[in-house]
Scaffold this motif. Sequence first.
Motif, PDB file in Angstrom:
ATOM      1  N   ALA A   1       6.810   4.719   0.400  1.00  0.00           N
ATOM      2  CA  ALA A   1       5.729   4.270  -0.482  1.00  0.00           C
ATOM      3  C   ALA A   1       4.339   4.655   0.008  1.00  0.00           C
ATOM      4  CB  ALA A   1       5.802   2.747  -0.666  1.00  0.00           C
ATOM      5  N   GLY A   2       4.234   5.209   1.208  1.00  0.00           N
ATOM      6  CA  GLY A   2       2.939   5.683   1.703  1.00  0.00           C
ATOM      7  C   GLY A   2       1.971   4.589   2.103  1.00  0.00           C
ATOM      8  N   TYR A   3       2.489   3.375   2.353  1.00  0.00           N
ATOM      9  CA  TYR A   3       1.613   2.256   2.687  1.00  0.00           C
ATOM     10  C   TYR A   3       1.238   2.237   4.160  1.00  0.00           C
ATOM     11  CZ  TYR A   3       2.913  -0.102  -1.728  1.00  0.00           C
ATOM     12  OH  TYR A   3       3.117  -0.430  -3.037  1.00  0.00           O
ATOM     13  N   LEU A   4      -0.017   1.902   4.426  1.00  0.00           N
ATOM     14  CA  LEU A   4      -0.469   1.503   5.751  1.00  0.00           C
ATOM     15  C   LEU A   4      -0.794   0.031   5.596  1.00  0.00           C
ATOM     16  CD1 LEU A   4      -2.826   4.544   6.455  1.00  0.00           C
ATOM     17  CD2 LEU A   4      -0.391   4.322   6.917  1.00  0.00           C
ATOM     18  N   SER A   5       0.156  -0.810   5.971  1.00  0.00           N
ATOM     19  CA  SER A   5       0.143  -2.205   5.526  1.00  0.00           C
ATOM     20  C   SER A   5       0.111  -3.238   6.641  1.00  0.00           C
ATOM     21  CB  SER A   5       1.371  -2.489   4.646  1.00  0.00           C
ATOM     22  OG  SER A   5       1.336  -1.696   3.487  1.00  0.00           O
ATOM     23  N   PRO A   6      -1.068  -3.545   7.173  1.00  0.00           N
ATOM     24  CA  PRO A   6      -1.167  -4.680   8.095  1.00  0.00           C
ATOM     25  C   PRO A   6      -0.705  -5.982   7.448  1.00  0.00           C
ATOM     26  CG  PRO A   6      -3.142  -3.328   8.197  1.00  0.00           C
ATOM     27  CD  PRO A   6      -2.343  -2.821   7.035  1.00  0.00           C
TER      28      PRO A   6
END
Length: 415
Positions: free
Chosen positions: A45-50
């Motif tokens: 999904a291409g997330y950079l998800s803190p």
Amino acid sequence: MSKKVIVIGGGIIGLCSAYYLQKEGHQVIIVDQSNLDSGASYVNAGYLSPSHIIPLSAPGVMRKGFKWMFNPSSPLYIKPRLNIDFLKWVWAFNKSCSQKHVNKAIPVIKDISVWSQDLYDDIKHNEHFSFHYEKKGLLMLCQTDKMLEEEIKTAHLAKREGLEATEISLSELKKIEPKVNIDVKGAIYFKCDSHSTPHEFMKEMKAYLKDAGVIFYTNEKVEDIEVTNKAIASIKTNKQVLKADEFVLAAGSWSPILSKKLGLNLLLQAGKGYRINVERETNISIPAILCESKVAVTPMNGFTRFAGTMEIAGISHEINKVRVDAIAKAASKYYPEIKITDSEKEQAQCGLRPVSPDGLPYIGKSSKCKNLTIATGHAMMGWSMATATGKLVSEVISETKTTLNLQTFNPDRKF
């Protein structure tokens, strides 16, 4: 001191490890069994998800897993099988599904994810990369009061960790997503998150590494490992024998197969995820999680990606059309004006994510082998944690103090 380092695995973790290793002056070789153009590093999904601070192994997940076992379209599917490695993994996963574990994992996941996001910023700026990368946050879309309550609790936990998270009303949701009709009860907005288009980053990073002198051996499968005095002397591929001072195991879901050759039983299962690309205007501008369906929605460069499901069923790239249909139905359920076509579903792809029993990656050295650094087991967070993982790998091999305490990620940890 410069070392010759072989990185086994050319996915996002392997490439980021190579990036920081060559920055430290090491001679790097990447070996991968594929052509480096497919897999989880390309279909995620291409997330950079803190914001994703809760590990997969959380209270109630195992119970849901048993219930969903009989539903082929469920968000989580664990295929039962009489395999000793699988049974050990299930036992360890069940033990990890506790509030005590979640409380311990939250700050660890947050720290590595936030740092990793900062490192993506640095790479893009320092190397003048042009890959699509936006900081628009992430919406958690909820269709039921029960799910909204759960997400509000998670938002409160995130805020205590210093992350920016707010509950937003339907009118506020309409203001930030004015061009698309969304059928929900409410939403949480994590402004701390970013998103990207994965294949663009992978393409630029591969080109950069080749220009920097990193050697790539693609379509080469590691078939055997020669060990002498608890150290790898060489690896044998289907084409050649390779020697080095240090080795990095970043082979994703295939890592346990190789770790066994070292006497290390790395508890890891392949978790298959699917993606559907919609290459027409959807009017979706902000990434979202469709919470009840566990589907991720990402507006990428030129298309919208709908991704989801976690299928623990061994190493297989077979496309389960029932699960693809479930993603498509979820899209229309939350976005009533969006209908994913049969031709779009037929182009669906899958990737295998390496899932550890406790939802935390394996990063660091094992006592079983003194010149091997392990970097795998990130589950759905591989893209989010990749740059920080690569930096940590470089710090370990360069024998410098690691930025983060690696004890929680210890490959030898007990479950």
